[in-house]
Design a protein around this motif. Structure first.
Motif, mmCIF file in Angstrom:
data_model
loop_
_atom_site.group_PDB
_atom_site.id
_atom_site.type_symbol
_atom_site.label_atom_id
_atom_site.label_comp_id
_atom_site.label_asym_id
_atom_site.label_seq_id
_atom_site.Cartn_x
_atom_site.Cartn_y
_atom_site.Cartn_z
ATOM 1 N N ASP A 208 43.464 48.518 27.975
ATOM 2 C CA ASP A 208 44.002 49.379 28.429
ATOM 3 C C ASP A 208 43.461 49.847 29.900
ATOM 4 O OD1 ASP A 208 44.948 51.823 29.545
ATOM 5 O OD2 ASP A 208 44.871 52.919 27.510
ATOM 6 N N TYR A 209 44.130 49.766 30.821
ATOM 7 C CA TYR A 209 43.313 49.838 32.333
ATOM 8 C C TYR A 209 42.868 51.344 32.518
ATOM 9 C CZ TYR A 209 47.423 52.043 34.652
ATOM 10 O OH TYR A 209 48.301 52.928 34.921
ATOM 11 N N LYS A 210 43.303 52.191 31.635
ATOM 12 C CA LYS A 210 42.805 53.491 31.710
ATOM 13 C C LYS A 210 41.688 53.890 31.048
ATOM 14 C CE LYS A 210 46.924 55.680 33.605
ATOM 15 N NZ LYS A 210 48.207 56.357 33.204
ATOM 16 N N THR A 211 41.500 53.079 30.068
ATOM 17 C CA THR A 211 40.077 53.395 29.282
ATOM 18 C C THR A 211 38.824 53.046 30.023
ATOM 19 O OG1 THR A 211 40.052 51.122 28.324
ATOM 20 C CG2 THR A 211 41.384 52.823 27.129
ATOM 21 N N PRO A 212 37.389 53.396 29.551
ATOM 22 C CA PRO A 212 36.304 53.001 30.111
ATOM 23 C C PRO A 212 36.288 51.433 30.401
ATOM 24 C CG PRO A 212 35.957 54.736 28.854
ATOM 25 C CD PRO A 212 37.366 54.295 28.444
ATOM 26 N N ASP A 213 36.342 50.680 29.440
ATOM 27 C CA ASP A 213 36.333 49.284 29.546
ATOM 28 C C ASP A 213 37.333 48.774 30.273
ATOM 29 O OD1 ASP A 213 33.975 48.787 27.856
ATOM 30 O OD2 ASP A 213 35.113 48.168 26.159
ATOM 31 N N GLY A 214 38.662 49.425 30.404
ATOM 32 C CA GLY A 214 39.553 48.804 31.373
ATOM 33 C C GLY A 214 39.483 49.106 32.743
ATOM 34 N N VAL A 215 38.639 50.290 32.743
ATOM 35 C CA VAL A 215 37.973 50.807 34.569
ATOM 36 C C VAL A 215 37.227 49.484 35.028
ATOM 37 C CG1 VAL A 215 37.200 52.260 35.686
ATOM 38 C CG2 VAL A 215 38.894 52.942 34.242
ATOM 39 N N THR A 216 36.174 49.377 34.259
ATOM 40 C CA THR A 216 35.113 48.362 34.439
ATOM 41 C C THR A 216 35.451 47.025 34.293
ATOM 42 O OG1 THR A 216 34.114 48.364 32.210
ATOM 43 C CG2 THR A 216 33.450 50.017 33.678
ATOM 44 N N LEU A 217 36.582 46.714 33.698
ATOM 45 C CA LEU A 217 36.930 45.224 33.616
ATOM 46 C C LEU A 217 36.015 44.214 32.559
ATOM 47 C CD1 LEU A 217 38.251 44.427 37.036
ATOM 48 C CD2 LEU A 217 39.815 45.357 35.248
ATOM 49 N N LYS A 218 35.423 45.074 31.794
ATOM 50 C CA LYS A 218 34.425 44.307 30.624
ATOM 51 C C LYS A 218 35.413 43.519 29.756
ATOM 52 C CE LYS A 218 29.913 46.619 31.284
ATOM 53 N NZ LYS A 218 30.134 46.820 32.531
ATOM 54 N N SER A 219 35.068 42.228 29.644
ATOM 55 C CA SER A 219 35.815 41.723 28.435
ATOM 56 C C SER A 219 35.189 42.127 27.079
ATOM 57 C CB SER A 219 35.371 40.180 28.641
ATOM 58 O OG SER A 219 35.287 39.643 27.245
ATOM 59 N N PRO A 220 35.831 42.492 26.401
ATOM 60 C CA PRO A 220 35.358 42.741 24.984
ATOM 61 C C PRO A 220 34.655 41.795 24.038
ATOM 62 C CG PRO A 220 37.679 43.393 25.014
ATOM 63 C CD PRO A 220 37.283 42.352 26.187
ATOM 64 N N SER A 221 34.647 40.716 24.485
ATOM 65 C CA SER A 221 33.937 39.778 23.596
ATOM 66 C C SER A 221 32.558 39.307 24.696
ATOM 67 C CB SER A 221 34.769 38.426 23.225
ATOM 68 O OG SER A 221 34.939 37.944 24.648
ATOM 69 N N GLY A 222 32.365 40.022 25.575
ATOM 70 C CA GLY A 222 31.315 39.833 26.697
ATOM 71 C C GLY A 222 31.230 38.724 27.551
ATOM 72 N N ARG A 223 32.480 37.965 27.679
ATOM 73 C CA ARG A 223 32.497 36.821 28.526
ATOM 74 C C ARG A 223 32.668 37.169 30.028
ATOM 75 N NH1 ARG A 223 35.484 32.778 25.237
ATOM 76 N NH2 ARG A 223 35.632 33.728 23.455
ATOM 77 N N LYS A 224 31.916 36.224 30.912
ATOM 78 C CA LYS A 224 31.855 36.550 32.082
ATOM 79 C C LYS A 224 33.167 35.710 32.786
ATOM 80 C CE LYS A 224 28.284 38.671 33.104
ATOM 81 N NZ LYS A 224 28.250 40.218 32.953
ATOM 82 N N TYR A 225 34.044 36.114 33.722
ATOM 83 C CA TYR A 225 35.390 35.333 34.146
ATOM 84 C C TYR A 225 34.977 34.318 35.177
ATOM 85 C CZ TYR A 225 36.767 39.870 32.042
ATOM 86 O OH TYR A 225 37.119 40.985 31.224
ATOM 87 N N ASP A 226 35.506 33.115 34.829
ATOM 88 C CA ASP A 226 35.455 31.992 35.983
ATOM 89 C C ASP A 226 36.630 32.322 37.001
ATOM 90 O OD1 ASP A 226 33.706 30.390 34.132
ATOM 91 O OD2 ASP A 226 35.156 30.028 32.871
ATOM 92 N N ALA A 227 37.568 32.901 36.513
ATOM 93 C CA ALA A 227 38.472 33.258 37.614
ATOM 94 C C ALA A 227 39.294 34.821 37.138
ATOM 95 C CB ALA A 227 39.572 32.028 37.692
ATOM 96 N N VAL A 228 39.722 35.325 38.024
ATOM 97 C CA VAL A 228 40.531 36.545 37.893
ATOM 98 C C VAL A 228 41.971 36.277 38.671
ATOM 99 C CG1 VAL A 228 40.875 39.018 38.394
ATOM 100 C CG2 VAL A 228 38.375 38.069 37.985
ATOM 101 N N ILE A 229 42.952 36.473 37.841
ATOM 102 C CA ILE A 229 44.365 36.282 38.662
ATOM 103 C C ILE A 229 44.442 37.788 38.860
ATOM 104 C CG2 ILE A 229 46.592 35.502 38.586
ATOM 105 C CD1 ILE A 229 44.774 33.281 38.070
ATOM 106 N N HIS A 230 44.410 38.560 39.993
ATOM 107 C CA HIS A 230 44.509 39.805 40.190
ATOM 108 C C HIS A 230 45.958 40.145 40.722
ATOM 109 C CE1 HIS A 230 43.425 43.599 41.327
ATOM 110 N NE2 HIS A 230 43.043 43.443 42.582
ATOM 111 N N CYS A 231 46.793 40.650 39.878
ATOM 112 C CA CYS A 231 48.053 41.236 40.238
ATOM 113 C C CYS A 231 48.162 42.667 40.396
ATOM 114 C CB CYS A 231 49.078 40.568 39.000
ATOM 115 S SG CYS A 231 48.917 38.865 38.729
ATOM 116 N N ALA A 232 47.051 43.293 39.989
ATOM 117 C CA ALA A 232 47.109 44.815 40.566
ATOM 118 C C ALA A 232 46.613 45.028 42.057
ATOM 119 C CB ALA A 232 46.239 45.483 39.522
ATOM 120 N N THR A 233 46.344 46.260 42.229
ATOM 121 C CA THR A 233 46.080 46.535 43.572
ATOM 122 C C THR A 233 44.701 47.630 43.354
ATOM 123 O OG1 THR A 233 47.821 48.343 43.811
ATOM 124 C CG2 THR A 233 48.127 46.124 44.795
ATOM 125 N N GLY A 234 44.081 47.891 44.487
ATOM 126 C CA GLY A 234 43.318 49.069 44.517
ATOM 127 C C GLY A 234 42.022 48.783 43.791
#
Length: 332
Positions: A208-234
């Protein structure tokens, strides 16, 4: 039918920049004629994209639109009524999906002219609204995944850890489904009300983009992202950066001035982590591929809402609001 009525059609157009939904006017205009390499379509559904209102707002001036008055929208499904000189793939009566030229538009009307080179056959299994949702949103998701993120949609290749932001929106919903055809682990962000939907599309983890993890974009399983498909803004680069793998990249599908500046800075500093601004290049073979996936049941168009042409202004207001779940369709 009298001769006069035969050559006129109902359309929505605007005559200057700005004005939002109120700037759209219902008009009677001549039915366009197909030129070399073009087909005339009787439209059965048109889908709206954020770029449509951005053009109206003047955010893409002086490039778009070419001239006023302008009939907006480009993603359509319909039936071929007439073919122009040199058209070989279609004949009158064929059902198709296509994307019209953004310079000219024409989607919010009864008839529109499409280039044969950006039009594909629509099998009878695919309703017009589902087909009309595909072009810009589906092709953007496809291009971001296959070209920019390097995902192979046949499932080959090593696993790619992906983050897809705004995963319940027009592009995001296709990106999640297409990504899962490849060897990927997908973390997705969306609003709380759409989390179940995004999970059902195949996302492995949903924030949920409004929760603390959602705001920081942290993966719940602790993964680092090889790519972000960024469809949001801001979301600033500083939020993405700590979550990226060593060579991770953020593929920004709506790059603004700040994104282009970040892109330049990362290039200058030889950073392995990159922001990649993406400009869509629609290709017929890719649209054909997406239509086949829908036919095979491997991809679906999530439809937020449908409006008749008489209420197209409401559809316009809805796309401007930016919180649609999936695609907004105008359908007679």
């Amino acid at each position: 039918m009298n001769k006069m009525a035969e050559n006129l059609m109902h359309a929505l157009q605007y005559s200057c920049y700005g004005g939002g939904a109120a700037g759209l006017k219902h008009v009677e205009v001549p039915v366009p004629a197909p030129n070399q390499g073009e087909v005339l379509l009787k439209l059965e559904a048109t889908s709206l994209n954020p770029v449509d209102w951005k053009i109206q707002k003047g955010m893409l001036r002086p490039v778009f639109p070419v001239k006023f008055p302008h009939i907006p929208a480009t993603d359509v499904a319909g039936e071929v009524i007439k073919v122009g000189p040199g058209v070989t793939n279609f004949k009158a009566g064929d059902k198709v999906v296509g994307t019209l030229n953004h310079f000219i538009g024409g989607g919010l009307a009864e008839f529109a002219v499409a280039k044969e080179s950006l039009t594909v056959a629509r099998p009878p299994e695919i309703p017009a609204a589902e087909g009309a949702g595909l072009p810009i949103a589906g092709l953007t998701a496809h291009q971001a995944l296959t070209q920019s993120a390097g995902v192979k949609l046949d499932g080959s290749g090593k696993q790619v850890n992906l983050l897809i932001t705004a995963a319940s929106g027009g592009v995001g919903q296709y990106a999640v489904q297409l990504a899962k055809l490849g060897n990927t682990h997908v973390t997705a962000t969306c609003g709380a009300r759409n989390m179940d939907l995004v999970k059902s599309l195949g996302a492995d983890e949903v924030l949920d983009y409004k929760t603390p993890d959602g705001v920081t974009l942290k993966s719940p399983s602790g993964r680092k992202y090889d790519a972000v498909i960024h469809c949001a803004t801001g979301i600033p680069w500083s939020t993405f950066e700590p979550n990226l793998s060593a060579n991770g990249k953020v593929i920004d599908i709506t790059p603004g001035p700040r994104a282009l500046l970040t892109f330049a800075m990362k290039k200058l500093t030889f950073s392995k982590k990159q922001l990649v601004p993406m400009i869509i290049k629609p290709k017929k073979e890719n649209l054909d591929y997406l239509v086949k996936l829908v036919k095979e049941g491997k991809l679906k168009t999530i439809i937020d809402s449908k409006y008749p042409p008489s209420k197209a202004e409401e559809a316009w207001a809805k796309i401007m609001d930016g919180h649609a779940t999936g695609k907004i369709i105008v359908e007679p």
